[in-house]
Design an enzyme around this catalytic site. Structure first.
Site, PDB file in Angstrom:
ATOM      1  CG  ASN A  34      -1.996  -0.933   1.252  1.00  0.00           C
ATOM      2  OD1 ASN A  34      -1.931  -1.987   0.638  1.00  0.00           O
ATOM      3  ND2 ASN A  34      -3.060  -0.574   1.950  1.00  0.00           N
TER       4      ASN A  34
HETATM    5 CA    CA Z   1      -6.657  -2.438   4.054  1.00  0.00          CA
END
Ligand code: CA
Ligand code: CTP
Length: 223
Positions: A34
């Site tokens: 991420n």
């Molecule tokens: Ca997540």
């Protein structure tokens, strides 16, 4: 002794903070992750330490310096982050700020995967990663104050309330990270505090100021 001019309401308290992304390997040279600079999590670790807490910061790979006054454990994958967080319990405070990768490659390749002309991309089989916040929020050694973050691009309040409940947290700090807000990777943050009692919106603040205010909120809860 107040030579530094500051009160230490968290003296004698232990805190564990996660920060940064996790990297889940595809092969020795590639990973899934991420987006996360680690700025907000690192700032919170530093702010808790300034209030006197003994802080363990479990950080994924980031490009920013270690904050002063905290013990830093560097990890790469979610599984390692979970292990390090559980190793830091018991604690009074848990603030899970990391942008943990939701999935990992089930069986990472030991060798670099080579492109095969004409065969197209390799299929990736994914497994779900452990939810570190949820594990801590329901743990027998659950810290007195458990806080999570929720980075959302839509329906911030509702998604935050669902996460508060599901993860067993006392507080979800929710923010809108739509690309047009510029918050991802930036130095300011605009957050809403979601608790069982309701929702409080804070003005746009620097990530350092969000950290200081949050540390103050935590100190009040522990009095
Ligand atoms: Ca997540
Ligand atoms: N979190 C965690 N471990 C995970 C996933 C999330 O500890 N495997 C924590 C984050 O550090 C954050 C909170 O849970 O404090 C919310 O993360 P978020 O990604 O917004 O929530 P998810 O439950 O993963 O839901 P989704 O990504 O589908 O919105």
């Amino acid at each position: 002794r107040l030579l530094d001019g500051g009160a230490k309401p968290l003296a004698g308290r232990k805190a564990v903070v996660t920060s940064g992304p996790t990297h889940e390997p595809i092969d020795p040279v590639r990973y899934i992750a991420n987006r996360s600079s680690g700025r907000q999590g690192h700032a919170i670790a530093a702010a808790l330490a300034r209030l006197g807490a003994e802080v363990t910061l479990v950080s994924g790979p980031v490009a920013i310096p270690d904050p002063p006054g905290v013990t830093v454990i560097r990890v790469e994958q979610a599984s390692e982050m979970l292990e390090a967080v559980l190793g830091a319990l018991p604690a009074d405070i848990a603030v899970m700020v990391a942008a943990v990768a939701d999935w990992r490659v089930t069986t990472p390749n030991a060798e670099k995967i080579k492109k095969q002309p004409g065969e197209g991309p390799p299929p990736l089989m994914l497994s779900e990663n452990p939810d570190i916040l949820k594990t801590v929020g329901h743990h027998t050694k659950r810290p007195t104050v458990v806080i999570g973050f929720a980075a959302e691009t839509q329906d911030v309040e509702n998604n935050g309330r669902v996460k508060l409940e599901k993860k067993g947290a006392d507080l979800i700090v929710a923010n809108d990270v739509s690309p047009e807000t510029g918050i991802m990777g930036g130095t300011t943050n605009s957050v809403k505090l979601i608790t069982a009692d309701g929702i409080t919106a804070w003005p746009e603040l620097s990530k350092d100021d969000v950290a200081d205010r949050l540390a103050g909120w935590i100190a009040e809860r522990l009095i």
